[in-house]
Scaffold this motif. Structure first.
Motif, short mmCIF file in Angstrom:
data_model
loop_
_atom_site.label_atom_id
_atom_site.label_comp_id
_atom_site.label_asym_id
_atom_site.label_seq_id
_atom_site.Cartn_x
_atom_site.Cartn_y
_atom_site.Cartn_z
N LEU A 167 0.10 36.52 48.55
CA LEU A 167 0.63 36.67 49.91
C LEU A 167 -0.45 36.61 50.99
O LEU A 167 -0.39 35.79 51.90
CB LEU A 167 1.42 37.97 50.02
CG LEU A 167 1.95 38.32 51.40
CD1 LEU A 167 3.13 37.43 51.76
CD2 LEU A 167 2.36 39.77 51.47
N CYS A 220 8.17 35.72 49.24
CA CYS A 220 6.74 35.85 49.52
C CYS A 220 6.26 37.30 49.36
O CYS A 220 5.14 37.54 48.90
CB CYS A 220 6.41 35.41 50.94
SG CYS A 220 6.40 33.63 51.22
N GLY A 243 2.77 32.62 53.13
CA GLY A 243 2.40 34.04 53.14
C GLY A 243 3.39 34.90 53.89
O GLY A 243 3.03 35.89 54.52
N GLY A 244 4.65 34.50 53.86
CA GLY A 244 5.70 35.27 54.53
C GLY A 244 5.76 35.05 56.03
O GLY A 244 6.47 35.76 56.74
#
Length: 91
Positions: free
Chosen positions: A59, A53, A77-78
Motif C-alpha cells: 500500500l 488496497c 495505493g488506495g
C-alpha cells in the motif's frame, strides 16, 4: 519516466511479485475507474479498489510511487488521481 520513478516502480513491482497475487492483479479493471462511463459504477469501482488496497502489504510503496511519478490514471495505493494531487499539493 525519470530514473527515480523507474527505481520506485521497480521496487514496487518486486514487492508485488513477492506478494504473489496482489489485489490489483485479481481484478485490474476496478483499479481504473476512469474507464467507467456512469458515475454510479465509477464510484463503486473506486470504493472497491480502495477497500482492496487497504489490505495490500504494498500500500504505502504503491501510493508513494504514484504520487511521486504523478500517475494520471488509476487507483494506486488506495489513492485516486485527485487524492494524489491533494497529497502532493498540486490542487
Amino acid at each position: 519516466m525519470r530514473d527515480a520513478d523507474f527505481e520506485r516502480y521497480a521496487e514496487l513491482t518486486d514487492k508485488l511479485n513477492k506478494i504473489g497475487d496482489p489485489p490489483c492483479h485479481q481484478d485490474p479493471a476496478v483499479f481504473y475507474p476512469e474507464d467507467f462511463f456512469d458515475e454510479e459504477n465509477k464510484a463503486i469501482a473506486i470504493a472497491e479498489a480502495k477497500k482492496l488496497c487497504a489490505s495490500c502489504p504494498a500500500l504505502t510503496l504503491c501510493a508513494d510511487y504514484a504520487v511521486r511519478a504523478r500517475e494520471p490514471f488509476g487507483i494506486w495505493g488506495g489513492l485516486t488521481h485527485k487524492d494524489r494531487k491533494a497529497v502532493s499539493g498540486q490542487l
